[in-house]
Design a protein around this motif. Structure first.
Motif, PDB file in Angstrom:
ATOM      1  N   THR A 163      66.363  77.058  -6.122  1.00  0.00           N
ATOM      2  CA  THR A 163      65.046  77.596  -6.491  1.00  0.00           C
ATOM      3  C   THR A 163      64.027  77.339  -5.387  1.00  0.00           C
ATOM      4  O   THR A 163      63.224  78.215  -5.050  1.00  0.00           O
ATOM      5  N   ILE A 164      64.020  76.143  -4.816  1.00  0.00           N
ATOM      6  CA  ILE A 164      63.116  75.795  -3.722  1.00  0.00           C
ATOM      7  C   ILE A 164      63.945  75.505  -2.483  1.00  0.00           C
ATOM      8  O   ILE A 164      64.826  74.636  -2.501  1.00  0.00           O
ATOM      9  N   ILE A 165      63.686  76.243  -1.412  1.00  0.00           N
ATOM     10  CA  ILE A 165      64.448  76.106  -0.169  1.00  0.00           C
ATOM     11  C   ILE A 165      63.498  75.569   0.903  1.00  0.00           C
ATOM     12  O   ILE A 165      62.517  76.227   1.255  1.00  0.00           O
ATOM     13  N   VAL A 166      63.779  74.376   1.405  1.00  0.00           N
ATOM     14  CA  VAL A 166      62.958  73.766   2.459  1.00  0.00           C
ATOM     15  C   VAL A 166      63.815  73.629   3.704  1.00  0.00           C
ATOM     16  O   VAL A 166      64.682  72.759   3.771  1.00  0.00           O
ATOM     17  N   PRO A 167      63.630  74.479   4.710  1.00  0.00           N
ATOM     18  CA  PRO A 167      64.444  74.406   5.921  1.00  0.00           C
ATOM     19  C   PRO A 167      64.115  73.161   6.749  1.00  0.00           C
ATOM     20  O   PRO A 167      62.942  72.809   6.919  1.00  0.00           O
ATOM     21  N   CYS A 203      68.648  79.213   7.006  1.00  0.00           N
ATOM     22  CA  CYS A 203      68.522  78.278   5.885  1.00  0.00           C
ATOM     23  C   CYS A 203      68.189  79.024   4.598  1.00  0.00           C
ATOM     24  O   CYS A 203      68.697  78.692   3.516  1.00  0.00           O
ATOM     25  N   ALA A 204      67.321  80.027   4.703  1.00  0.00           N
ATOM     26  CA  ALA A 204      66.926  80.793   3.521  1.00  0.00           C
ATOM     27  C   ALA A 204      68.120  81.527   2.925  1.00  0.00           C
ATOM     28  O   ALA A 204      68.342  81.486   1.701  1.00  0.00           O
ATOM     29  N   CYS A 263      62.210  80.433  -3.904  1.00  0.00           N
ATOM     30  CA  CYS A 263      61.026  80.323  -3.045  1.00  0.00           C
ATOM     31  C   CYS A 263      61.397  79.588  -1.765  1.00  0.00           C
ATOM     32  O   CYS A 263      61.925  78.471  -1.804  1.00  0.00           O
ATOM     33  N   LEU A 264      61.129  80.209  -0.639  1.00  0.00           N
ATOM     34  CA  LEU A 264      61.328  79.596   0.672  1.00  0.00           C
ATOM     35  C   LEU A 264      60.066  78.835   1.049  1.00  0.00           C
ATOM     36  O   LEU A 264      58.972  79.417   1.076  1.00  0.00           O
ATOM     37  N   CYS A 265      60.212  77.544   1.345  1.00  0.00           N
ATOM     38  CA  CYS A 265      59.052  76.684   1.646  1.00  0.00           C
ATOM     39  C   CYS A 265      59.226  76.001   3.001  1.00  0.00           C
ATOM     40  O   CYS A 265      59.513  74.788   3.066  1.00  0.00           O
TER      41      CYS A 265
END
Length: 254
Positions: free
Chosen positions: A217-221, A207-208, A176-178
């Motif tokens: 699992t969690i991607i925060v740019p 970043c993604a 998930c991209l956040c």
């Protein structure tokens, strides 16, 4: 054989940038969105083969039509990006717009996550990235109540599916991209202007793709947003919501 990626919400913003960066990496693409002419203009400027698949994913039948189109094909990467927001007092915002938001941000994403994950598991490999928001990592978002709620669903669903696949030792990646604020057309659709400086779509997508490679699992740019999300975990929930309300109210045009 070139890799194949499908991108929903590809007509603008983050979706269009995924198309540009993946094409530059040699991916053949299927571009999905309502605005066919926008998709064709985007595809014409790319260097790899692009299929155009006009669809209104607010409709269940259109989601299933897309899934049917992918049956029997190898899918290396699916970017579940379609979605939009709205801003304002919950009692004042338009109900029909909110219900359409729920249809796209939640129902369509749910259908496509389930059905595409099944395709990837049958073929034994592949990646699925759901585009959420840092809003989904927060307890609530006054003045963007429905949008925050939809993105919380995205984060929760993705995290659960990713853990289930890990426990099966599956080679399929789900993440998930956040992002925080991104400088796209989201502002005008959601009737907001960001209180904080946004990142560029180019940086967000880089970043993604890096996060996918690392199987995050969690991607925060962006370091600042990532630190803010981490720090928020230690705040009392009522205080966190009050801070969110102060920030969200700054976004209102009126």
């Amino acid at each position: 054989m070139p890799k194949f990626a499908v991108i929903t919400g590809a007509s603008s913003g983050i979706g269009a940038e995924f198309a540009r960066q993946l094409s530059a990496r040699g991916y053949e693409l299927m571009l999905v969105a309502r605005r066919e002419e926008r998709l064709r203009q985007l595809g014409a400027g790319l260097t790899t083969t692009c299929e155009i698949f006009p669809a209104d994913l607010a409709k269940k039948s259109e989601c299933l039509r897309l899934v049917k189109e992918l049956q029997g094909r190898r899918v290396d990467l699916f970017i579940n990006n379609a979605g939009f927001g709205d801003c304002g007092m919950f009692l004042d915002t338009d109900l029909d717009k909110e219900l359409e938001m729920i249809s796209v941000n939640v129902r369509a994403l749910h259908i496509l996550t389930k059905q595409v994950a099944r395709i990837l598991c049958r073929q034994g490999h592949g990646a699925l990235l759901n585009v959420g928001s840092c809003a989904g990592l927060m307890p609530a978002g006054p003045y963007m109540a429905t949008y925050y709620a939809t993105k919380a669903y995205v984060v929760s669903l993705t995290s659960a599916v990713a853990e289930e696949l890990r426990r099966k030792n599956s080679a399929v990646y789900v993440g998930c991209l956040c992002p925080g604020p991104v400088n796209t057309e989201f502002n005008s659709v959601a009737n907001v202007k960001f209180a904080l400086h946004g990142i560029t779509p180019e940086f967000c997508v880089r970043c993604a793709l890096q996060g996918i490679r690392k199987h995050k699992t969690i991607i925060v740019p962006g370091r600042a947003v990532a630190l803010g999300m981490t720090a928020g975990r230690f705040l009392p929930r009522p205080l966190y919501i009050k801070i969110a309300a102060l920030q969200q109210k700054k976004k209102l045009y009126r």
